[in-house]
Design a protein around this motif. Structure first.
Motif, PDB file in Angstrom:
ATOM      1  N   LEU A 169       1.018  -1.030  -0.026  1.00  0.00           N
ATOM      2  CA  LEU A 169       0.057  -0.116   0.076  1.00  0.00           C
ATOM      3  C   LEU A 169       1.059   1.243   0.003  1.00  0.00           C
ATOM      4  N   SER A 170       1.985   1.101   0.526  1.00  0.00           N
ATOM      5  CA  SER A 170       2.800   2.357   0.851  1.00  0.00           C
ATOM      6  C   SER A 170       3.316   2.844  -0.521  1.00  0.00           C
ATOM      7  N   ALA A 171       3.563   1.577  -1.601  1.00  0.00           N
ATOM      8  CA  ALA A 171       4.029   2.182  -3.031  1.00  0.00           C
ATOM      9  C   ALA A 171       2.948   2.699  -3.609  1.00  0.00           C
ATOM     10  N   ALA A 172       1.568   2.770  -3.235  1.00  0.00           N
ATOM     11  CA  ALA A 172       0.545   3.488  -3.979  1.00  0.00           C
ATOM     12  C   ALA A 172       0.550   4.817  -3.738  1.00  0.00           C
ATOM     13  N   ALA A 211       1.354   6.398  -9.323  1.00  0.00           N
ATOM     14  CA  ALA A 211       0.950   5.064  -8.609  1.00  0.00           C
ATOM     15  C   ALA A 211      -0.423   5.246  -8.044  1.00  0.00           C
ATOM     16  N   MET A 212      -1.052   4.227  -7.858  1.00  0.00           N
ATOM     17  CA  MET A 212      -2.409   4.215  -7.241  1.00  0.00           C
ATOM     18  C   MET A 212      -2.694   2.797  -6.729  1.00  0.00           C
ATOM     19  N   SER A 213      -3.756   2.583  -6.039  1.00  0.00           N
ATOM     20  CA  SER A 213      -4.328   1.065  -5.682  1.00  0.00           C
ATOM     21  C   SER A 213      -5.820   1.033  -5.979  1.00  0.00           C
ATOM     22  N   ALA A 266      -0.060  -0.363  -7.579  1.00  0.00           N
ATOM     23  CA  ALA A 266       0.787  -0.907  -6.914  1.00  0.00           C
ATOM     24  C   ALA A 266       0.334  -1.723  -5.628  1.00  0.00           C
ATOM     25  N   ALA A 267      -1.149  -1.828  -5.473  1.00  0.00           N
ATOM     26  CA  ALA A 267      -1.386  -2.454  -4.404  1.00  0.00           C
ATOM     27  C   ALA A 267      -3.004  -2.785  -4.792  1.00  0.00           C
ATOM     28  N   ILE A 268      -3.369  -3.811  -4.201  1.00  0.00           N
ATOM     29  CA  ILE A 268      -4.744  -4.178  -4.357  1.00  0.00           C
ATOM     30  C   ILE A 268      -5.261  -4.494  -2.816  1.00  0.00           C
TER      31      ILE A 268
END
Length: 858
Positions: free
Chosen positions: A605-608, A613-615, A647-649
């Motif tokens: 999640l931090s990468a979002a 970037a997004m999740s 970047a995250a789900i």
């Protein structure tokens, strides 16, 4: 004619017995008519207001909406140069640029909010000649500079404002301090909005950020030019209507009306739903009344049959009595409905929504509908007793009153009730197994209806079982009097079942909603404890965005470890399959991952919160086949298009932020122009280590200048959530109270008619030694056991519905089932007091009977 005379004679002979049934019809019709008159009056009020405030033609930005509160604090606007273009159009007498914004807060010199507490908007704008359509200056003068402001008379009266008082208008660009130079009164009813007027230059600069724009242009037609023609002429002057929205006075009024329509419709149909429940309960009262009257007149009807009356004549006689009852109750109900509407208007006025009785609207359809409903429902309720009366044979004249068949419920009815109840339970079980809330809700509705009807049909069978059980626990403690009360309650299970069912309906709904409400609060509280890492939540009343000044003040407050800003931005995503979908992106600081802990199924999640970037949520990802590493094109509203990496789900198995898509505020800011960037929807803050109390005080002090901004710690937020759900439940309980009142009348009516039916029996048991006190106790105990029987059925049924409804809530992340035992126990105990209250008059009348006259009664 003979049938009519017989019906009239019987109706007036039993007018006392009919009175309570008439009251049930009256209350139900009154609620329907009152709702229609009240909502029609609100529609009339808003229609007049919108018609009065709309110019002959209005020119506004293409994307402007009548009820739009701008996310960036600035309403949609158009260039001031358009005014000159519009003035050149044929048929234009005058064109004025107008400024209007609902993204403001107005406070007095004591920092008290001047806005409405009912949800009506606070509006700031400039004073123009178009305002004279709906308002007139009653004292002082219009604002002439940045230090003057004019306020509407209703707000001035409500808050005791006068000329010379200082007001502060809090807008996106800062505070506007000015003294009241004038007070303007509405020529039509103002439903509750608070309105302040500034001079045009100040309004442009402070509300819109520049002097070169307006929110709309008000166009006045030359004499003899129609609004439609003027609209065409203005469109031509503007090189077609593509760039702007053009509306005639009628179209603008309709658009404003539509923005209010959904709110009014929800309120109208909700109230009519509760009126329907009251009608349903009233049916049981009417059925019981006519069933008992027919049973008491068995010998009389038998004599009528013996001297030549046909079955149809007897049937028609009873139905004519029902028609008379329906007419009387409905006429009184229509009148009471108008009174109820006026009462509701007074209540709304007390809480801030002004509705004038001059606008009282009684459409011809309202009394017609009220009369039709009252009469039809009454006749339908009396149909079964009427058929029963028609089947009485002439030989009944030789027997005592009453029919043996009334003493027990038929096996066919019991079998049908069991089938319906079983089908309802099966539907509820299917609901509990559903994988999606949308699918399960259909089975839930079916299960509720079937189990309710099943319990009603099977009521006589349940009465025999439950009343006997209650007797063992309660009635037999009172010795022979208790046993007499038990036998009286069991004497006619059909009657006891119908009386208890009337009370059961209202209490079942109360129990169901109590379980759902308590479970929602418990689940949300648990979710807050598990997921929310922030110590403080800052937000504005009514869901409005947080102003830049307030956000900056929070940022600068001492004793904080970090502050997280959260904005809602809109974008159109291009999906892997080639389609597009409009979505809302939660643009936040990276610290939001600490403030709201979310389970991540894939990626980090931090990468979002990294660059571009997004999740996405798990349901969205599954629906569109999205996985970590995919890149989606995002066309930001009012901005440019970006390519964002997934970047995250995140898991959607949560009650908080379900389905949210996260990205960094800086990512959004690169693609959305600064003047279009939304304000903070909410601000989170984390206290520095061991400085929780100091941080709480500093935050409250930082936003103290705006009374609409609230600072919650986690305890406050939980209480706020509980209070909001509690207030909603109180409103629902208040509306359900009508059905419960009608049910109580049913208990009173049943007992009163039962006392009349048992007159001779009462005389005999008094003659062999039963005292008046014991007689009254017997009737009170009978009433209590009937009321408790209905309460038990209602509470069991309602808790079952609530538990199954919670299964659907669990699919939305609200996993905790909580039974509100204090409420359930209070309702159960209250039902016993209801029984005692309902028995007061029948018990008193029974106690006053003359023993010899009672024994001599036929």
């Amino acid at each position: 004619m003979t049938v009519w005379k017989t019906s009239m004679r019987n109706f007036f002979a039993h007018k006392g017995r009919m009175a309570l049934s008439a009251v049930a019809v009256l209350l139900s019709v009154a609620f329907v008519c009152g709702t229609l008159v009240f909502t029609d009056t609100m529609n009339t009020t808003f229609d007049k207001l919108f018609a009065a405030t709309s110019a002959d033609v209005t020119v506004s930005p293409k994307s402007a909406k009548a009820d739009d509160t701008p996310q960036n604090g600035k309403p949609e606007s158009l260039p001031a140069s358009v005014v000159a273009q519009v003035e050149k159009a044929d048929g234009v007498k005058k064109a004025e640029g107008s400024v209007s914004s609902m993204a403001v807060t107005v406070v007095d010199s004591h920092n008290k909010n001047m806005g409405s507490e009912t949800g009506a908007p606070t509006i700031a704008g400039n004073w123009t000649q178009n305002e004279l359509r709906s308002m007139e200056i009653t004292s002082g003068h219009a604002p002439r500079g940045p230090t003057e402001v004019m306020v509407d008379a209703d707000t001035a009266d409500k808050h005791h404002l006068k000329l010379g008082d200082e007001l502060r208008t809090i807008a996106v660009t800062g505070d506007i301090r000015a003294r009241i130079s004038g007070i303007a009164a509405f020529k039509v009813t103002n439903p509750g909005a608070a309105i302040v007027y500034l001079d045009t230059t100040t309004a442009q600069q402070k509300l819109l950020g520049t002097r070169d724009v307006f929110t709309q242009i008000s166009v006045t037609a030359e004499p003899g030019v129609s609004d439609t023609q003027l609209k065409r002429n203005v469109a031509t002057a503007l090189d077609g209507p593509a760039a702007y929205k053009l509306q005639t006075q009628k179209e603008a009024a309709e658009a404003n009306k539509d923005s209010m329509g959904s709110f009014l419709d929800v309120m109208k149909y909700a109230m009519l739903g509760f009126a329907g429940i009251a009608f349903l309960v009233g049916i049981f009262l009417i059925v019981n009344t006519f069933s008992m009257l027919v049973a008491q007149r068995t010998r009389e009807i038998g004599l009528m049959r013996a001297i030549g009356s046909s079955r149809k004549q007897v049937n028609r006689s009873v139905l004519l009595e029902a028609v008379l009852l329906g007419i009387v109750g409905s006429i009184l109900g229509v009148a009471a409905g108008v009174g109820l509407a006026v009462g509701l208007m007074k209540v709304m006025g007390a809480v801030g929504m002004e509705l004038s009785t001059e606008d009282l609207t009684i459409a011809w359809t309202t009394p017609v509908l009220g009369l039709a409903l009252g009469i039809i429902v009454t006749v339908l309720a009396a149909y079964v007793p009427a058929r029963r009366a028609g089947k009485i044979s002439p030989m009944a004249a030789l027997r005592d009153a009453g029919t043996p068949a009334d003493a027990k419920s038929g096996w066919i009815r019991a079998g049908l009730g069991l089938v319906l109840t079983g089908a309802g339970v099966a539907a509820l079980w299917t609901t509990a197994q559903a994988d999606k809330a949308s699918e399960g809700s259909l089975f839930l509705g079916l299960g509720v209806v079937l189990t309710l009807i099943g319990f009603i049909v099977i009521g006589p069978l349940l009465a025999g079982v439950v009343v006997r059980a209650l007797s063992v626990v309660v009635l037999r403690l009172f010795g022979p009097v208790g046993r007499l009360a038990e036998r009286n309650a069991l004497r006619n299970p059909r009657r006891t079942g119908a009386t208890g069912a009337a009370l059961m309906i209202g209490l079942a709904l109360v129990a169901c909603l109590s379980v759902v409400g308590s479970s929602m609060v418990a689940s949300a509280t648990d979710e807050l404890d598990k997921s929310v890492g922030a110590d403080f939540i800052v937000q504005v009343d009514g869901g409005r965005p947080v102003s830049r000044q307030a956000s900056a003040a929070v940022e600068g407050a001492p004793h904080l470890a970090h502050v997280t800003h959260l904005k809602e931005v809109h974008a159109k995503l291009t999906l892997p399959g080639g389609g597009t979908e409009k979505v809302g992106l939660t643009a936040a600081d990276p610290t939001y991952a600490q403030d709201l802990r979310r389970e991540t199924l894939s990626g980090e999640l931090s990468a979002a919160y990294g660059k571009d970037a997004m999740s996405v949520g798990s349901k969205f990802a599954k629906r569109h086949g999205i996985k970590v590493g995919d890149r989606l094109k995002a066309a930001f509203e009012h901005g440019s298009t970006a390519t964002l990496k997934i970047a995250a789900i995140t898991s959607d198995d949560s009650a908080l932020d379900t389905g949210a898509m996260y990205t960094n505020i800086t990512t959004a800011a690169r693609h959305v122009p600064a003047d279009r960037m939304p304000l903070d929807a909410i601000v989170f803050a984390k206290a520095a280590p061991d400085q929780q109390d100091q941080a709480y005080k500093s935050l409250k002090a930082a936003v103290a200048t705006d009374p609409t901004i609230k600072v919650f710690d986690q305890t406050d937020f939980k209480q706020e959530l509980k209070d909001q759900i509690g207030q909603l439940l109180k409103i629902v309980y208040g509306l359900l109270a009508l059905a419960i009142i009608v049910a109580v009348l049913g208990v009173v009516n049943t007992l009163a008619l039962s006392v009349v039916e048992r007159t001779r029996e009462i005389g005999l048991i008094r003659a062999i030694g039963l005292s008046r006190r014991q007689l009254r106790r017997m009737i009170r105990l009978e009433s209590v056991v009937i009321a408790v029987f209905g309460a038990l059925l209602g509470l069991v049924l309602g808790m079952g519905w609530g538990a199954v409804a919670h299964k659907l809530l669990a699919l939305e992340g609200m996993k905790i089932l909580e039974i509100p035992w204090p409420t359930i126990i209070a309702v159960f105990v209250g039902s016993a007091f209801v029984g005692l209250f309902a028995a007061l008059v029948p018990a008193f009348r029974a106690g006053r009977m003359n023993v010899l006259n009672a024994i001599a009664t036929e």
